[in-house]
Design a protein around this motif. Sequence first.
Motif, PDB file in Angstrom:
ATOM      1  N   ALA A 103      13.044  26.140  -8.832  1.00 51.97           N
ATOM      2  CA  ALA A 103      12.032  25.099  -8.572  1.00 51.97           C
ATOM      3  C   ALA A 103      12.465  24.301  -7.354  1.00 51.97           C
ATOM      4  CB  ALA A 103      11.894  24.174  -9.773  1.00 51.97           C
ATOM      5  N   HIS A 104      11.547  24.134  -6.439  1.00 48.87           N
ATOM      6  CA  HIS A 104      11.797  23.331  -5.248  1.00 48.87           C
ATOM      7  C   HIS A 104      10.921  22.081  -5.329  1.00 48.87           C
ATOM      8  CE1 HIS A 104      13.960  26.663  -3.308  1.00 48.87           C
ATOM      9  NE2 HIS A 104      12.990  27.456  -3.799  1.00 48.87           N
ATOM     10  N   VAL A 105      11.548  20.936  -5.296  1.00 49.28           N
ATOM     11  CA  VAL A 105      10.808  19.669  -5.474  1.00 49.28           C
ATOM     12  C   VAL A 105      11.181  18.699  -4.360  1.00 49.28           C
ATOM     13  CG1 VAL A 105      10.296  17.759  -7.014  1.00 49.28           C
ATOM     14  CG2 VAL A 105      10.837  20.010  -7.969  1.00 49.28           C
ATOM     15  N   ARG A 106      10.173  18.040  -3.838  1.00 45.68           N
ATOM     16  CA  ARG A 106      10.391  16.998  -2.823  1.00 45.68           C
ATOM     17  C   ARG A 106       9.659  15.730  -3.283  1.00 45.68           C
ATOM     18  NH1 ARG A 106       8.070  16.966   3.394  1.00 45.68           N
ATOM     19  NH2 ARG A 106       9.294  15.186   4.144  1.00 45.68           N
ATOM     20  N   VAL A 107      10.385  14.640  -3.344  1.00 42.92           N
ATOM     21  CA  VAL A 107       9.804  13.331  -3.712  1.00 42.92           C
ATOM     22  C   VAL A 107       9.946  12.390  -2.520  1.00 42.92           C
ATOM     23  CG1 VAL A 107       9.904  11.349  -5.252  1.00 42.92           C
ATOM     24  CG2 VAL A 107      10.315  13.659  -6.144  1.00 42.92           C
ATOM     25  N   MET A 108       8.826  11.852  -2.058  1.00 45.04           N
ATOM     26  CA  MET A 108       8.824  10.941  -0.905  1.00 45.04           C
ATOM     27  C   MET A 108       8.217   9.607  -1.326  1.00 45.04           C
ATOM     28  SD  MET A 108       7.434  13.686   1.918  1.00 45.04           S
ATOM     29  CE  MET A 108       6.267  14.304   0.697  1.00 45.04           C
ATOM     30  N   ALA A 109       8.998   8.562  -1.204  1.00 44.18           N
ATOM     31  CA  ALA A 109       8.491   7.204  -1.438  1.00 44.18           C
ATOM     32  C   ALA A 109       8.290   6.550  -0.083  1.00 44.18           C
ATOM     33  CB  ALA A 109       9.476   6.392  -2.278  1.00 44.18           C
ATOM     34  N   GLY A 110       7.065   6.135   0.190  1.00 46.33           N
ATOM     35  CA  GLY A 110       6.747   5.566   1.502  1.00 46.33           C
ATOM     36  C   GLY A 110       7.406   4.223   1.744  1.00 46.33           C
ATOM     37  N   THR A 111       7.339   3.793   2.984  1.00 51.10           N
ATOM     38  CA  THR A 111       7.864   2.469   3.329  1.00 51.10           C
ATOM     39  C   THR A 111       7.128   1.395   2.534  1.00 51.10           C
ATOM     40  OG1 THR A 111       8.492   3.127   5.550  1.00 51.10           O
ATOM     41  CG2 THR A 111       8.126   0.779   5.182  1.00 51.10           C
TER      42      THR A 111
ATOM     43  N   HIS B  16       2.231  22.912  -4.863  1.00 49.48           N
ATOM     44  CA  HIS B  16       1.292  21.829  -5.220  1.00 49.48           C
ATOM     45  C   HIS B  16       1.799  20.498  -4.648  1.00 49.48           C
ATOM     46  CE1 HIS B  16      -1.711  19.645  -7.450  1.00 49.48           C
ATOM     47  NE2 HIS B  16      -0.762  18.894  -8.036  1.00 49.48           N
ATOM     48  N   SER B  17       0.865  19.654  -4.250  1.00 51.07           N
ATOM     49  CA  SER B  17       1.184  18.297  -3.770  1.00 51.07           C
ATOM     50  C   SER B  17       0.379  17.285  -4.562  1.00 51.07           C
ATOM     51  CB  SER B  17       0.845  18.149  -2.280  1.00 51.07           C
ATOM     52  OG  SER B  17       1.663  18.981  -1.490  1.00 51.07           O
ATOM     53  N   HIS B  18       1.008  16.151  -4.831  1.00 53.73           N
ATOM     54  CA  HIS B  18       0.322  15.096  -5.599  1.00 53.73           C
ATOM     55  C   HIS B  18       0.762  13.732  -5.070  1.00 53.73           C
ATOM     56  CE1 HIS B  18      -1.754  13.217  -8.910  1.00 53.73           C
ATOM     57  NE2 HIS B  18      -0.649  12.535  -9.238  1.00 53.73           N
ATOM     58  N   ARG B  19      -0.186  12.780  -4.992  1.00 55.55           N
ATOM     59  CA  ARG B  19       0.107  11.428  -4.496  1.00 55.55           C
ATOM     60  C   ARG B  19      -0.215  10.391  -5.559  1.00 55.55           C
ATOM     61  NH1 ARG B  19      -1.251   9.132   1.433  1.00 55.55           N
ATOM     62  NH2 ARG B  19       0.726  10.239   1.727  1.00 55.55           N
ATOM     63  N   ILE B  20       0.715   9.464  -5.714  1.00 54.88           N
ATOM     64  CA  ILE B  20       0.525   8.326  -6.626  1.00 54.88           C
ATOM     65  C   ILE B  20       0.454   7.070  -5.766  1.00 54.88           C
ATOM     66  CG2 ILE B  20       1.520   7.023  -8.538  1.00 54.88           C
ATOM     67  CD1 ILE B  20       3.042   9.646  -9.269  1.00 54.88           C
ATOM     68  N   HIS B  21      -0.614   6.325  -5.905  1.00 52.89           N
ATOM     69  CA  HIS B  21      -0.846   5.139  -5.068  1.00 52.89           C
ATOM     70  C   HIS B  21      -0.317   3.892  -5.767  1.00 52.89           C
ATOM     71  CE1 HIS B  21      -3.806   8.078  -3.560  1.00 52.89           C
ATOM     72  NE2 HIS B  21      -3.617   7.479  -2.385  1.00 52.89           N
ATOM     73  N   ILE B  22       0.521   3.149  -5.050  1.00 54.33           N
ATOM     74  CA  ILE B  22       1.120   1.910  -5.581  1.00 54.33           C
ATOM     75  C   ILE B  22       0.449   0.717  -4.895  1.00 54.33           C
ATOM     76  CG2 ILE B  22       3.264   0.639  -5.953  1.00 54.33           C
ATOM     77  CD1 ILE B  22       3.212   3.434  -7.231  1.00 54.33           C
TER      78      ILE B  22
ATOM     79  N   SER C 155       0.843  -1.200   0.000  1.00 50.61           N
ATOM     80  CA  SER C 155       0.000   0.000   0.000  1.00 50.61           C
ATOM     81  C   SER C 155       0.874   1.245   0.000  1.00 50.61           C
ATOM     82  CB  SER C 155      -0.921   0.005   1.224  1.00 50.61           C
ATOM     83  OG  SER C 155      -0.150  -0.097   2.415  1.00 50.61           O
ATOM     84  N   MET C 156       1.995   1.157  -0.658  1.00 47.85           N
ATOM     85  CA  MET C 156       2.956   2.258  -0.691  1.00 47.85           C
ATOM     86  C   MET C 156       2.414   3.442  -1.513  1.00 47.85           C
ATOM     87  SD  MET C 156       6.768   2.040  -2.309  1.00 47.85           S
ATOM     88  CE  MET C 156       7.335   3.410  -3.297  1.00 47.85           C
ATOM     89  N   ALA C 157       2.859   4.643  -1.156  1.00 45.19           N
ATOM     90  CA  ALA C 157       2.492   5.852  -1.900  1.00 45.19           C
ATOM     91  C   ALA C 157       3.739   6.650  -2.227  1.00 45.19           C
ATOM     92  CB  ALA C 157       1.523   6.710  -1.091  1.00 45.19           C
ATOM     93  N   ILE C 158       3.714   7.338  -3.386  1.00 47.05           N
ATOM     94  CA  ILE C 158       4.761   8.290  -3.769  1.00 47.05           C
ATOM     95  C   ILE C 158       4.140   9.685  -3.741  1.00 47.05           C
ATOM     96  CG2 ILE C 158       6.311   9.063  -5.600  1.00 47.05           C
ATOM     97  CD1 ILE C 158       6.523   6.198  -6.544  1.00 47.05           C
ATOM     98  N   ASP C 159       4.706  10.549  -2.940  1.00 44.95           N
ATOM     99  CA  ASP C 159       4.233  11.934  -2.836  1.00 44.95           C
ATOM    100  C   ASP C 159       5.236  12.861  -3.511  1.00 44.95           C
ATOM    101  OD1 ASP C 159       1.844  11.550  -1.296  1.00 44.95           O
ATOM    102  OD2 ASP C 159       3.116  11.079   0.421  1.00 44.95           O
ATOM    103  N   VAL C 160       4.713  13.766  -4.329  1.00 44.41           N
ATOM    104  CA  VAL C 160       5.531  14.781  -4.988  1.00 44.41           C
ATOM    105  C   VAL C 160       5.002  16.158  -4.572  1.00 44.41           C
ATOM    106  CG1 VAL C 160       6.405  15.696  -7.168  1.00 44.41           C
ATOM    107  CG2 VAL C 160       5.935  13.243  -6.930  1.00 44.41           C
ATOM    108  N   ASP C 161       5.848  16.957  -3.931  1.00 45.03           N
ATOM    109  CA  ASP C 161       5.512  18.329  -3.535  1.00 45.03           C
ATOM    110  C   ASP C 161       6.443  19.294  -4.279  1.00 45.03           C
ATOM    111  OD1 ASP C 161       3.708  17.268  -1.750  1.00 45.03           O
ATOM    112  OD2 ASP C 161       5.072  17.406  -0.029  1.00 45.03           O
ATOM    113  N   PHE C 162       5.890  20.395  -4.793  1.00 41.80           N
ATOM    114  CA  PHE C 162       6.760  21.368  -5.453  1.00 41.80           C
ATOM    115  C   PHE C 162       6.142  22.763  -5.384  1.00 41.80           C
ATOM    116  CE2 PHE C 162       4.280  19.165  -8.705  1.00 41.80           C
ATOM    117  CZ  PHE C 162       3.609  20.215  -9.320  1.00 41.80           C
ATOM    118  N   TYR C 163       7.025  23.728  -5.434  1.00 41.03           N
ATOM    119  CA  TYR C 163       6.602  25.115  -5.627  1.00 41.03           C
ATOM    120  C   TYR C 163       7.719  25.846  -6.355  1.00 41.03           C
ATOM    121  CZ  TYR C 163       9.492  26.743  -1.706  1.00 41.03           C
ATOM    122  OH  TYR C 163      10.532  27.041  -0.872  1.00 41.03           O
ATOM    123  N   PHE C 164       7.364  26.961  -6.974  1.00 46.16           N
ATOM    124  CA  PHE C 164       8.297  27.681  -7.829  1.00 46.16           C
ATOM    125  C   PHE C 164       8.443  29.113  -7.317  1.00 46.16           C
ATOM    126  CE2 PHE C 164       6.264  24.464 -10.438  1.00 46.16           C
ATOM    127  CZ  PHE C 164       7.354  23.840 -11.035  1.00 46.16           C
ATOM    128  N   GLU C 165       9.648  29.647  -7.447  1.00 44.64           N
ATOM    129  CA  GLU C 165       9.924  31.055  -7.169  1.00 44.64           C
ATOM    130  C   GLU C 165      10.144  31.786  -8.504  1.00 44.64           C
ATOM    131  OE1 GLU C 165      12.749  32.046  -4.046  1.00 44.64           O
ATOM    132  OE2 GLU C 165      12.839  29.892  -3.547  1.00 44.64           O
TER     133      GLU C 165
END
Length: 568
Positions: free
Chosen positions: A266-274, A207-213, A154-164
């Motif tokens: 561009a500031h980007v954060r990628v989080m892959a869950g456990t 903006h934040s976006h989640r991809i469900h695996i 039930s892992m998820a990948i979250d992508v958060d980003f914002y731009f200056e």
Amino acid sequence: MKHLHSTLLLCAAICLHSCITDEYDLRKDIEVALSFTPDGFELGGTNSADIPLNQVIKLDEDGQLTTDSLGNYLFYKKSHGMDTTTVCIGQGSLCNGTDDTFSFTIHDNPTLTLSPNRFDDDLVSVDFDLAASPSFSPDPQSESIRDLLYIKTSMAIDVDFYFEHLLGSTYSNGTYIDRIIYEVPYFYDLVDPSELHEEYVNVTEGHSHRIHIKGVDFTKQPDKASDYVHFDGATGTFTMSGEVRVKFHIQNVKAREFIQGKDAVAHVRVMAGTLGTTEVTGRFNKSEDVDVDDITFDNLPDFIRDEEVVIDIENPIIRLTLDNEVPATVSLNAIINNYRNGEVAHQLRVGDNYGTDRISFAGGRRSSVWISRQPVEIPDSVSSNVVIPNMMDLIRQMPESIGLQAKASTDSSEVVVLSLAQEYKAKPDYELVAPLIMGPDMRIVYKKDVTNLHDKLKHVDVDAIEFCAQVANNLPLDLRLQITPYEASGHVLSDIEIIVPEHLPAQSVTPMRCVLRNSSSERHISRLDRFSIKAYAESGEALKGQPLNKNQNLRMTDVNITLKTLNQ
């Protein structure tokens, strides 16, 4: 005459006790009628009652030798309170989560492209992308996993980003990116593929976006060199690598206004869950020792345990049952030991590892296997009949106990779904059912001693005693009789000649003549203190396949006892 009469009855009793049990003492039926013949004094015309086997073979109420509803003898043994085996496959967490955050100046990024619009050279479409490569840290898996095909997660990948300082398509309520496309490694199985695409995304405040695996699929082929997934069955670990890419597309913006300044970032954060899981699909090679208490044979008649006894049963059956929660076929391989006098007297190896038919139990349910010497018709509730032709070798001599050293192993060629970090229970059970249906080599030995005779015979002037009868043998066994005389010192009396019939065929009427006489002029019979009697009951090729039944019997008719004195 009175002395002679008592002497005759005494000698008659000795002979009769040598041939049948006390319960069929012919003295109860003898008419005291003496006749004088040239051979001596004769008492005759006596018949015995039927002597059924249930009067000779005494059964203990709790013994393993018993009878069925038809009176047929059989060995029966059932397990009691066998231990449950607990099996645990793997663990629930496969690799730790990752969190990558990075920033870059857009106009310095070589992936940034400005595509002139054909209608207005001042308006362009802007495409740029970024890639994050999460570094997964896999945890060790169970060594029993041979080949991993699929991981449910039930892992998820979250992508958060914002731009200056980024100007995009401008609408009345903010700055938008017209289209965002996400790419994930090929081995991820998505819950909803539409999550890889977004339209008209407001990025005014980030903006934040989640991809469900929903799973990791090891069978898919990679389409990029950067993507790689592999399971190492030797170490129980797997390796995953791949890029999470985000592609931005902004159309119809003025090229000179796209970047307000060189510090547009561009500031980007990628989080892959456990990567946790509840179940995995693959091939497994799990082995567990089977803990079975020794099978003991208690309260059996003495004639079954004799060293000369040969157990040859036409078709004994061992009924094995396994309540198997493990959703994989389990195979059993065992070394079975016959213990006599505390030592291994014989050993039988069974299972496909030892070259016999395979003994296997279906996964996820209760199933039964019958092991037999010859093929047997099995009910629908039994999955298979495993034939082991030499299984009687194990109990050719009756053991004190049978010990089992066994391993139960999952079928490593079978693809199954197993839950990780879950305990599966496996509860074994067995029944031994062995009707005494004769094999060709069956031999039963019945022993009896007639003792304390010296005081009764030392004053009797007897030269010979002869016992004659017609013996109706209704058993499915040929009979032989062996009588050995002993004096009080324990030595065999060699000067006494004993004649017994060599053979009383099964299911026939045969004349029988037993003679006890001095072999010299001395009164050696008077030194007799004990008879050792052995009766051998044997099958043969012509008798195999017949059951031994408690109602089968012997009967003696036309019994004559003749006594000859020394001075006759």
